[in-house]
Design a protein around this motif. Sequence first.
Motif, PDB file in Angstrom:
ATOM      1  N   VAL A 291       1.000  -1.390   0.200  1.00 32.98           N
ATOM      2  CA  VAL A 291      -0.095   0.022  -0.273  1.00 32.98           C
ATOM      3  C   VAL A 291       0.853   1.336   0.091  1.00 32.98           C
ATOM      4  N   ASP A 292       0.243   2.477  -0.396  1.00 38.21           N
ATOM      5  CA  ASP A 292       0.872   3.651  -0.520  1.00 38.21           C
ATOM      6  C   ASP A 292       0.989   4.479   0.676  1.00 38.21           C
ATOM      7  N   ASP A 293      -0.004   4.322   1.657  1.00 44.43           N
ATOM      8  CA  ASP A 293      -0.064   5.024   2.691  1.00 44.43           C
ATOM      9  C   ASP A 293      -0.724   4.009   3.873  1.00 44.43           C
ATOM     10  N   LEU A 294       0.148   3.567   4.469  1.00 43.21           N
ATOM     11  CA  LEU A 294      -0.492   2.319   5.766  1.00 43.21           C
ATOM     12  C   LEU A 294      -1.242   3.187   6.448  1.00 43.21           C
ATOM     13  N   ASP A 295      -1.051   4.383   7.347  1.00 43.03           N
ATOM     14  CA  ASP A 295      -1.805   4.889   8.028  1.00 43.03           C
ATOM     15  C   ASP A 295      -3.186   5.232   7.600  1.00 43.03           C
ATOM     16  N   ALA A 296      -3.412   5.716   6.391  1.00 34.68           N
ATOM     17  CA  ALA A 296      -4.706   5.926   5.669  1.00 34.68           C
ATOM     18  C   ALA A 296      -5.444   4.579   5.562  1.00 34.68           C
ATOM     19  N   GLU A 297      -4.816   3.352   5.284  1.00 35.64           N
ATOM     20  CA  GLU A 297      -5.482   2.190   5.012  1.00 35.64           C
ATOM     21  C   GLU A 297      -5.933   1.784   6.487  1.00 35.64           C
ATOM     22  N   ILE A 298      -5.150   1.883   7.474  1.00 31.45           N
ATOM     23  CA  ILE A 298      -5.353   1.451   9.003  1.00 31.45           C
ATOM     24  C   ILE A 298      -6.790   2.143   9.200  1.00 31.45           C
ATOM     25  N   ASP A 299      -6.623   3.417   9.012  1.00 31.94           N
ATOM     26  CA  ASP A 299      -7.864   4.279   9.421  1.00 31.94           C
ATOM     27  C   ASP A 299      -9.235   3.907   8.651  1.00 31.94           C
ATOM     28  N   ARG A 300      -9.029   3.638   7.399  1.00 29.31           N
ATOM     29  CA  ARG A 300      -9.979   3.246   6.407  1.00 29.31           C
ATOM     30  C   ARG A 300     -10.778   2.070   7.022  1.00 29.31           C
ATOM     31  N   LEU A 301      -9.675   0.906   7.146  1.00 28.71           N
ATOM     32  CA  LEU A 301     -10.320  -0.322   7.596  1.00 28.71           C
ATOM     33  C   LEU A 301     -10.672  -0.331   8.981  1.00 28.71           C
ATOM     34  N   ARG A 302     -10.429   0.304   9.868  1.00 27.49           N
ATOM     35  CA  ARG A 302     -10.812   0.541  11.275  1.00 27.49           C
ATOM     36  C   ARG A 302     -12.259   1.247  11.240  1.00 27.49           C
ATOM     37  N   GLY A 303     -12.454   2.331  10.452  1.00 23.54           N
ATOM     38  CA  GLY A 303     -13.594   2.951  10.041  1.00 23.54           C
ATOM     39  C   GLY A 303     -14.650   1.867   9.508  1.00 23.54           C
ATOM     40  N   ALA A 304     -14.336   0.852   8.943  1.00 24.86           N
ATOM     41  CA  ALA A 304     -15.030  -0.172   8.328  1.00 24.86           C
ATOM     42  C   ALA A 304     -15.597  -1.196   9.481  1.00 24.86           C
ATOM     43  N   GLY A 305     -14.810  -1.212  10.748  1.00 24.64           N
ATOM     44  CA  GLY A 305     -15.167  -2.211  11.651  1.00 24.64           C
ATOM     45  C   GLY A 305     -14.081  -3.514  11.367  1.00 24.64           C
ATOM     46  N   ILE A 306     -12.877  -3.189  10.872  1.00 24.48           N
ATOM     47  CA  ILE A 306     -12.019  -4.441  10.515  1.00 24.48           C
ATOM     48  C   ILE A 306     -11.142  -4.321  11.587  1.00 24.48           C
ATOM     49  N   ALA A 307     -10.959  -5.353  12.353  1.00 27.22           N
ATOM     50  CA  ALA A 307      -9.894  -5.377  13.575  1.00 27.22           C
ATOM     51  C   ALA A 307      -8.426  -5.845  13.027  1.00 27.22           C
ATOM     52  N   PHE A 308      -7.420  -5.515  13.663  1.00 26.17           N
ATOM     53  CA  PHE A 308      -6.209  -5.916  13.261  1.00 26.17           C
ATOM     54  C   PHE A 308      -5.713  -7.091  14.075  1.00 26.17           C
ATOM     55  N   ASP A 309      -4.699  -7.922  13.721  1.00 27.05           N
ATOM     56  CA  ASP A 309      -4.308  -9.046  14.449  1.00 27.05           C
ATOM     57  C   ASP A 309      -2.789  -8.798  15.287  1.00 27.05           C
ATOM     58  N   SER A 310      -2.242  -7.819  14.691  1.00 23.03           N
ATOM     59  CA  SER A 310      -0.918  -7.084  15.149  1.00 23.03           C
ATOM     60  C   SER A 310      -0.875  -5.672  15.220  1.00 23.03           C
ATOM     61  N   GLU A 311       0.258  -5.125  15.932  1.00 20.50           N
ATOM     62  CA  GLU A 311       0.370  -3.803  16.070  1.00 20.50           C
ATOM     63  C   GLU A 311       1.160  -3.256  14.789  1.00 20.50           C
ATOM     64  N   LEU A 312       0.967  -2.080  14.616  1.00 24.99           N
ATOM     65  CA  LEU A 312       1.787  -1.566  13.354  1.00 24.99           C
ATOM     66  C   LEU A 312       3.473  -1.892  13.924  1.00 24.99           C
ATOM     67  N   THR A 313       4.204  -2.723  12.721  1.00 32.46           N
ATOM     68  CA  THR A 313       5.502  -2.876  12.983  1.00 32.46           C
ATOM     69  C   THR A 313       6.224  -2.124  12.035  1.00 32.46           C
ATOM     70  N   ALA A 314       7.452  -1.709  12.369  1.00 34.80           N
ATOM     71  CA  ALA A 314       8.520  -0.963  11.590  1.00 34.80           C
ATOM     72  C   ALA A 314       9.783  -1.729  11.656  1.00 34.80           C
ATOM     73  N   GLY A 315      10.351  -1.759  10.287  1.00 31.28           N
ATOM     74  CA  GLY A 315      11.697  -2.501  10.168  1.00 31.28           C
ATOM     75  C   GLY A 315      12.362  -1.569   8.892  1.00 31.28           C
ATOM     76  N   PRO A 316      13.721  -2.341   8.829  1.00 34.55           N
ATOM     77  CA  PRO A 316      14.581  -1.311   7.667  1.00 34.55           C
ATOM     78  C   PRO A 316      13.885  -1.270   6.279  1.00 34.55           C
ATOM     79  N   GLY A 317      12.820  -2.350   6.087  1.00 34.33           N
ATOM     80  CA  GLY A 317      12.237  -2.576   4.770  1.00 34.33           C
ATOM     81  C   GLY A 317      10.927  -1.769   4.630  1.00 34.33           C
ATOM     82  N   GLY A 318      10.448  -1.288   5.524  1.00 30.49           N
ATOM     83  CA  GLY A 318       9.142  -0.474   5.703  1.00 30.49           C
ATOM     84  C   GLY A 318       8.313  -0.849   7.128  1.00 30.49           C
ATOM     85  N   ARG A 319       6.864  -0.785   7.014  1.00 32.99           N
ATOM     86  CA  ARG A 319       5.990  -0.830   8.035  1.00 32.99           C
ATOM     87  C   ARG A 319       4.947  -1.842   7.607  1.00 32.99           C
TER      88      ARG A 319
END
Length: 126
Positions: free
Chosen positions: A78-106
């Motif tokens: 995805v181009d904008d992970l924060d926007a995707e998280i907000d959009r999916l949470r707004g649709a009632g989708i739950a996540f299985d992990s916390e946001l994780t960042a590493g050398p390759g991305g988030r």
Amino acid sequence: MTTQELASVRYIVDDVGTAVDFYTAHLGFTLHTNPAPAFADVIRGPLRLLLSGPASSGARATPDHSAVPGRNRIHLIVDDLDAEIDRLRGAGIAFDSELTAGPGGRQILLSDPAGNLIELFEPATH
């Protein structure tokens, strides 16, 4: 692009219609074929996701112990992970992990209605 030119992944799902709705409404897939209730396939870019319900030959060929969702997952860039998280949470989708960042991305993990893992990944800018 023909189906022979796509990379295909099979997910075993409890309800084909629910799975199609989830992937098309929330993750940008388009419906390719849908001989429901046994099977449907959806496409996003070069990925063809085969959604096999309990009555499909793909699900019947799977031993019971291997149908349990594991750590394998499809990886969607995805181009904008924060926007995707907000959009999916707004649709009632739950996540299985916390946001994780590493050398390759988030990245963050979520599951489809049948429990199959999906990774949303935003590459690092270098």
